[in-house]
Write a protein that holds these residues in place. Structure first.
Motif, mmCIF file in Angstrom:
data_model
loop_
_atom_site.group_PDB
_atom_site.id
_atom_site.type_symbol
_atom_site.label_atom_id
_atom_site.label_comp_id
_atom_site.label_asym_id
_atom_site.label_seq_id
_atom_site.Cartn_x
_atom_site.Cartn_y
_atom_site.Cartn_z
ATOM 1 N N GLY A 164 0.937 -1.131 0.071
ATOM 2 C CA GLY A 164 -0.162 0.176 -0.084
ATOM 3 C C GLY A 164 0.606 1.273 -0.109
ATOM 4 O O GLY A 164 0.406 2.280 0.300
ATOM 5 N N GLN A 165 2.007 1.223 -0.574
ATOM 6 C CA GLN A 165 2.990 2.301 -0.534
ATOM 7 C C GLN A 165 2.421 3.400 -1.195
ATOM 8 O O GLN A 165 1.989 3.180 -2.429
ATOM 9 C CB GLN A 165 4.318 1.952 -0.806
ATOM 10 C CG GLN A 165 5.353 3.071 -1.142
ATOM 11 C CD GLN A 165 5.888 3.506 0.331
ATOM 12 O OE1 GLN A 165 6.192 2.666 1.346
ATOM 13 N NE2 GLN A 165 5.808 4.968 0.507
ATOM 14 N N THR A 166 2.408 4.538 -0.838
ATOM 15 C CA THR A 166 1.806 5.839 -1.549
ATOM 16 C C THR A 166 2.672 6.152 -2.558
ATOM 17 O O THR A 166 3.782 5.722 -2.725
ATOM 18 C CB THR A 166 1.689 6.953 -0.490
ATOM 19 O OG1 THR A 166 2.855 7.414 -0.181
ATOM 20 C CG2 THR A 166 0.464 6.549 0.472
ATOM 21 N N ALA A 167 2.165 6.927 -3.678
ATOM 22 C CA ALA A 167 2.754 7.567 -4.961
ATOM 23 C C ALA A 167 2.112 8.798 -4.973
ATOM 24 O O ALA A 167 1.059 9.074 -5.046
ATOM 25 C CB ALA A 167 2.722 6.343 -5.994
ATOM 26 N N GLY A 168 2.919 9.557 -5.698
ATOM 27 C CA GLY A 168 2.622 10.878 -6.258
ATOM 28 C C GLY A 168 3.939 11.750 -6.168
ATOM 29 O O GLY A 168 4.944 11.198 -6.437
ATOM 30 N N ARG A 169 3.503 13.087 -6.312
ATOM 31 C CA ARG A 169 4.505 14.164 -6.288
ATOM 32 C C ARG A 169 5.044 14.513 -5.027
ATOM 33 O O ARG A 169 4.276 14.984 -4.106
ATOM 34 C CB ARG A 169 4.021 15.195 -7.214
ATOM 35 C CG ARG A 169 3.944 14.858 -8.557
ATOM 36 C CD ARG A 169 3.504 16.205 -9.470
ATOM 37 N NE ARG A 169 2.577 16.950 -9.254
ATOM 38 C CZ ARG A 169 1.228 16.724 -9.298
ATOM 39 N NH1 ARG A 169 0.816 15.609 -10.199
ATOM 40 N NH2 ARG A 169 0.163 17.357 -9.060
ATOM 41 N N LEU A 170 6.272 14.858 -4.675
ATOM 42 C CA LEU A 170 6.994 15.363 -3.619
ATOM 43 C C LEU A 170 6.112 16.635 -3.137
ATOM 44 O O LEU A 170 6.216 16.887 -2.148
ATOM 45 C CB LEU A 170 8.155 15.442 -3.588
ATOM 46 C CG LEU A 170 9.280 13.971 -3.365
ATOM 47 C CD1 LEU A 170 10.786 14.412 -3.527
ATOM 48 C CD2 LEU A 170 8.772 13.338 -2.091
ATOM 49 N N SER A 171 5.654 17.362 -4.123
ATOM 50 C CA SER A 171 5.083 18.747 -3.795
ATOM 51 C C SER A 171 3.813 18.508 -3.218
ATOM 52 O O SER A 171 3.369 19.571 -2.566
ATOM 53 C CB SER A 171 5.015 19.320 -5.204
ATOM 54 O OG SER A 171 4.033 18.618 -5.973
ATOM 55 N N LEU A 172 3.270 17.265 -3.241
ATOM 56 C CA LEU A 172 1.983 17.084 -2.334
ATOM 57 C C LEU A 172 2.313 16.639 -1.188
ATOM 58 O O LEU A 172 3.077 15.181 -1.201
ATOM 59 C CB LEU A 172 1.225 16.227 -3.281
ATOM 60 C CG LEU A 172 0.673 16.677 -4.624
ATOM 61 C CD1 LEU A 172 -0.314 15.677 -5.262
ATOM 62 C CD2 LEU A 172 -0.112 17.945 -4.364
ATOM 63 N N ILE A 173 2.080 16.979 0.055
ATOM 64 C CA ILE A 173 2.235 16.619 1.338
ATOM 65 C C ILE A 173 1.068 16.182 2.027
ATOM 66 O O ILE A 173 0.624 17.260 2.494
ATOM 67 C CB ILE A 173 3.356 17.575 2.017
ATOM 68 C CG1 ILE A 173 4.564 17.899 1.310
ATOM 69 C CG2 ILE A 173 3.599 16.909 3.444
ATOM 70 C CD1 ILE A 173 5.497 16.646 1.094
ATOM 71 N N PRO A 174 0.692 15.211 2.391
ATOM 72 C CA PRO A 174 1.424 13.779 2.079
ATOM 73 C C PRO A 174 1.078 13.792 0.412
ATOM 74 O O PRO A 174 0.169 14.104 0.104
ATOM 75 C CB PRO A 174 0.914 12.751 3.020
ATOM 76 C CG PRO A 174 -0.548 13.413 3.179
ATOM 77 C CD PRO A 174 -0.439 14.553 3.233
ATOM 78 N N MET A 175 1.889 12.614 -0.060
ATOM 79 C CA MET A 175 1.771 12.008 -1.447
ATOM 80 C C MET A 175 0.312 11.242 -1.330
ATOM 81 O O MET A 175 0.241 10.144 -0.905
ATOM 82 C CB MET A 175 2.686 11.250 -1.958
ATOM 83 C CG MET A 175 4.143 11.941 -2.191
ATOM 84 S SD MET A 175 5.539 10.911 -2.828
ATOM 85 C CE MET A 175 5.499 9.803 -1.697
#
Length: 337
Positions: free
Chosen positions: A245-256
């Protein structure tokens, strides 16, 4: 605060930039099966990696290195021996503050070092931590400072597609042959972990891949002496893994919070964008999950690549031919910077 003067670093760069000018095949005879062997039960994060081993020389330059790769090591090494630990902020920020043309050249070197051998680069960065101010190597700053500066600048100075191509240590097409799930007990608080053993069918970045999957032919499979499931692998084998279930996305979004790393099933063909990093005394292989919502894992279904976030700008289900052509074209651009 007065802006830092970068003029005194330009002579260092000017001395470096002008210098620029297997596949292991397992033959299957007499129906002997090949197994994806795990270092343990297949559920530990260390099995998605290789042990860290210090280098014998710093930097370790090899005769088969492409020129850009060799220049990358010379650049990091020269700067680390010329500047000091007090200049760490200066070194990290140089890729952000220099011209875009100069930054692209630095990014090209960065790409080339990983393209040749991502494990070698991580071994170099780790080993140099032990050699600051010793009497032999004369390092006065950590080479990782420039490495980190290029990585950070790629997130703000490049398009999202180029950023992923730079940030990924390994880019391959592969077929998933075996999956193991369980509790990773290597940390004080065990976490659910999943490892994927894959047959690499095409390489786009990563001439030398981590040897973290052991192939053995076993006649005992035929006689019933070994009851583990056999897996036929005709090319290179690579294991990667991540937390369930590891999250994914852009580092600019906190949390991803855009999504989770896509998990293929056995038999799936996938395009993998993977990271190689240090985890204690292991060099781990995990998905590059900080650029887009698929987490660096793009599954091929019925000749189409599943890109749920339309990250590549080709739609959510481009044909594999279009996806591959776009990938190769962008990699070619990086190599020409």
């Amino acid at each position: 605060m007065k802006p830092r003067d970068y003029s005194n670093w330009r002579p260092v760069v000017s001395r470096i930039i002008p210098t620029i000018g297997c596949v292991a095949v397992v033959v299957l005879l007499n129906c002997v099966a090949v197994q994806a062997q795990w270092r343990g039960d297949g559920t530990q994060r260390c099995e998605a990696g290789v042990p860290y081993v210090p280098l014998s020389t710093l930097p370790e330059l090899r005769t088969d290195m492409p020129l850009d790769c060799m220049v990358a090591y010379i650049a990091m090494d020269s700067i680390a021996r010329t500047l000091t630990h007090a200049d760490r902020g200066y070194i990290r920020s140089f890729p952000l503050n220099t011209s875009l043309d100069t930054f692209r050249v630095l990014a090209r070197f960065y790409y080339a070092a990983y393209d040749y051998d991502p494990v070698l680069l991580r071994r170099y960065l780790r080993h140099t931590y032990d050699k600051i101010n010793d009497s032999v190597h004369n390092y006065t700053a950590f080479p990782v400072y420039l490495h980190a500066g290029i990585e950070r600048a790629s997130r703000t100075r490049l398009s999202q597609e180029f950023c992923l191509l730079i940030q990924a240590s390994i880019i391959v097409k592969a077929r998933v042959v075996e999956i193991r799930r369980g509790e990773d007990s290597t940390h004080a608080a065990p976490k659910s972990w999943v490892n994927f053993a894959c047959e690499v069918t095409d390489r786009f970045k990563g001439l030398k891949l981590p040897e973290n999957c052991i192939n053995e032919s076993s006649v005992s499979n035929l006689s019933g002496g070994d009851h583990r499931q056999s897996v036929v692998i005709s090319g290179d084998c690579l294991v990667y893994g991540h937390m369930e279930g590891q999250t994914a996305g852009r580092l600019s979004l906190i949390p991803m919070s855009e999504g989770t790393i896509v998990e293929p099933t056995v038999g799936d063909e996938v395009y993998l964008f993977l990271m190689v990093g240090i985890d204690d005394n292991w060099i781990r292989v995990t998905p590059q999950n900080t650029c887009e919502e698929s987490g660096g894992v793009f599954i091929v279904k019925d000749g189409k690549v599943q890109d749920k976030g339309d990250f590549w700008g080709l739609g959510t289900e481009p044909t594999e031919a279009d996806f591959r052509a776009n990938l190769e074209q962008k990699i070619s651009e990086i190599k020409s910077w």
